[in-house]
Design an enzyme around this catalytic site. Structure first.
Site, PDB file in Angstrom:
ATOM      1  N   GLY A  14       0.656  -1.316   0.055  1.00 52.34           N
ATOM      2  CA  GLY A  14       0.050   0.086   0.091  1.00 52.34           C
ATOM      3  C   GLY A  14       1.056   1.352   0.044  1.00 52.34           C
ATOM      4  N   THR A  15       1.403   1.506   1.058  1.00 51.36           N
ATOM      5  CA  THR A  15       2.716   2.294   0.972  1.00 51.36           C
ATOM      6  C   THR A  15       2.758   3.669   1.142  1.00 51.36           C
ATOM      7  OG1 THR A  15       3.926   0.718  -0.327  1.00 51.36           O
ATOM      8  CG2 THR A  15       4.811   2.551   0.203  1.00 51.36           C
TER       9      THR A  15
END
Lengths: 235, 249
Positions: A14-15
């Site tokens: 996702g980050t």
């Protein structure tokens, strides 16, 4: 209890990833959550990967895709360094990443931030988002958590920061994104690259600033039980 | 210097008993029979000059170019068989654009020289190919400064301060060694190169010649180009004067 967790879903990061130049080098920062659907497959992953001694890349999107691209580019850069007889430039590393991303755009889903230092241009950051564009920028953000940071950087970014100012900015930004983005979380990792070399830093949950109504991190359930108000939900 | 390699010189894939490959040496002879080509590295760039021997009065001046640009910041001057030289220049241009597409930056001169040398050497490894009959002087200006390389028909490539190939190479090398290259600018270098070429030109053996010069330096904004017309005329005039002074002694 949700027993329908699909643990075989593709690992996605996702980050939140960030790359920032400062007066003398660059600071790369990232969160550490790798998710498989709703399940956090790795809560302490390292999304900042080495390409050469002086160039690193922040990976986001599909974990597999970003790893494969990094591996290929590391291999090409290694050969290039041997032929050239000196360290590769950040620009060359970014271009190789871009060529792979663009040529395989139909199959890949990965956004990358290349950052490093070389003796000709100094500290440089290159963004290579989804389609395979290559843009050199004084700073750039990426990943799902970056949506929450555009306004923040518009206000907080300034040219010519010191190394510590830049790192503090990155850590603050990642922790803000972690607070709002469900797909980002865990710890904050930073990598500082300059003429002297590379420094890796690690900021666990208890070192990060808290935002709004976030609770203090708890080390043990017993702390809750021994607290003056044993039922924290009971206000 | 001439020696016949009877029996061992029929193929480029044959060594002689004393460890020589005669075909390559014969290719070098083809270079030695052509007009002189020199290159020098001044403190702010490279200057290259060619003594273009004119075969016929009917040829248009300025045609039959011997110095070619490989990419924006490097060029090569060719001595020897012109058609072979064209092939090498084409290959060098292709290598340069390929490097740029893959690595995103202009090809460093060192890389270009290595690739050209590899290509020339390639043609000395197979019996169905013949070696290139040309010597190349390659000059370029990249982020590590100005650099000058020379590639021989054997595929050897070295980096030089000053280099000369062709008929008058011995005399030219002596003259180049007299110059203080590290203190010279390219503007001064152009005059010196012209003087040397005029000096080593043999009036008796070869009739007319045309002087062709190029440079890549700070003044040309690190781009490889023909030496500007007025400077070229100035250089030619200075060279002619120097010759007359010498003859007058």
């Amino acid at each position: 209890m949700d027993l329908n967790m699909n643990v075989d879903a593709p690992h996605s990061m996702g980050t939140t990833i960030i790359g920032v130049t400062y007066n003398g080098g660059v600071v790369l920062g990232a969160d550490s959550r790798t998710s498989t659907g709703m399940y956090v497959a790795n809560r302490a992953s390292d999304k900042i990967t080495q390409l050469t001694d002086n160039v690193y890349v922040c990976r986001s999107g599909s974990a597999a895709d970003s790893q494969i691209v990094s591996d290929y580019v590391r291999y090409f850069l290694h050969q290039h360094t041997i032929q050239l007889g000196q360290p590769a430039t950040v620009k060359v590393a970014a271009n190789l990443i871009r060529l792979l991303s663009y040529s395989n755009k139909n199959m890949l889903q990965t956004g990358l931030i290349v950052g490093g230092w070389d003796k000709y241009e100094g500290g440089k950051i290159y963004g290579v988002p989804l389609g395979g564009t290559l843009v050199e920028q004084p700073f750039t953000i990426g990943g799902s958590g970056s949506s929450y940071l555009y306004g923040f950087f518009d206000q907080a970014w300034k040219e010519g920061m010191t190394k510590d100012e830049a790192e503090q900015l990155v850590v603050k930004a990642v922790s803000l994104a972690i607070a709002r983005d469900g797909a980002s979380g865990g710890v904050v990792r930073t990598v500082i690259i300059n003429s002297e070399g590379v420094t890796r830093n690690f900021y666990p949950g208890d070192k990060l600033p808290l935002w709004h109504e976030e609770l203090e991190p708890q080390n043990s359930l017993l702390d809750i039980l021994n607290a003056p108000s044993p039922e924290p939900m009971n206000i | 210097m001439s020696s016949i390699g009877t029996g061992y010189d029929l193929s480029v894939t044959t060594f002689s008993p004393d460890g020589r490959v005669f075909q390559i040496e014969y290719a070098a002879k083809a270079v030695d029979n052509s007009g002189t080509v020199i290159g020098i590295r001044c403190k702010d760039g490279i200057v290259m000059g060619v003594e273009k021997l004119i075969a016929s009065k009917m040829m248009l001046p300025g045609s039959n170019r011997r110095i070619h640009s490989v990419n924006r910041h490097s060029g090569m001057a060719v001595a020897g068989l012109a058609a072979d030289g064209r092939q090498i220049v084409a290959r060098a241009k292709s290598e340069a654009t390929n490097y740029q597409s893959v690595y995103g930056e202009p090809i460093p001169v060192k890389e270009l020289a290595e690739r050209v040398a590899s290509y020339v050497h390639l043609c000395t490894l197979y019996w169905w190919l013949r070696p290139f009959g040309c010597g190349i002087i390659l000059g370029g200006y990249d982020r590590d400064g100005p650099q000058l390389y020379m590639v021989e028909p054997s595929g050897i490539s070295y980096r030089y301060f000053g280099a000369a190939i062709g008929k008058g190479k011995q005399a030219a090398k002596t003259e180049i060694e007299k110059l203080k290259l590290s203190e010279m600018t390219c503007r001064e270098g152009v005059i010196e190169v012209a003087k040397i070429i005029y000096k080593v030109h043999d009036e008796a053996k070869d009739k007319a010649f045309e002087l062709e010069m190029s440079w890549v330096c700070d003044e040309s904004k690190q781009q490889h180009q023909k030496v500007p017309g007025d400077l070229l005329e100035e250089a030619k005039a200075a060279a002619r004067t120097a010759l007359e002074e010498m003859d007058a002694d």
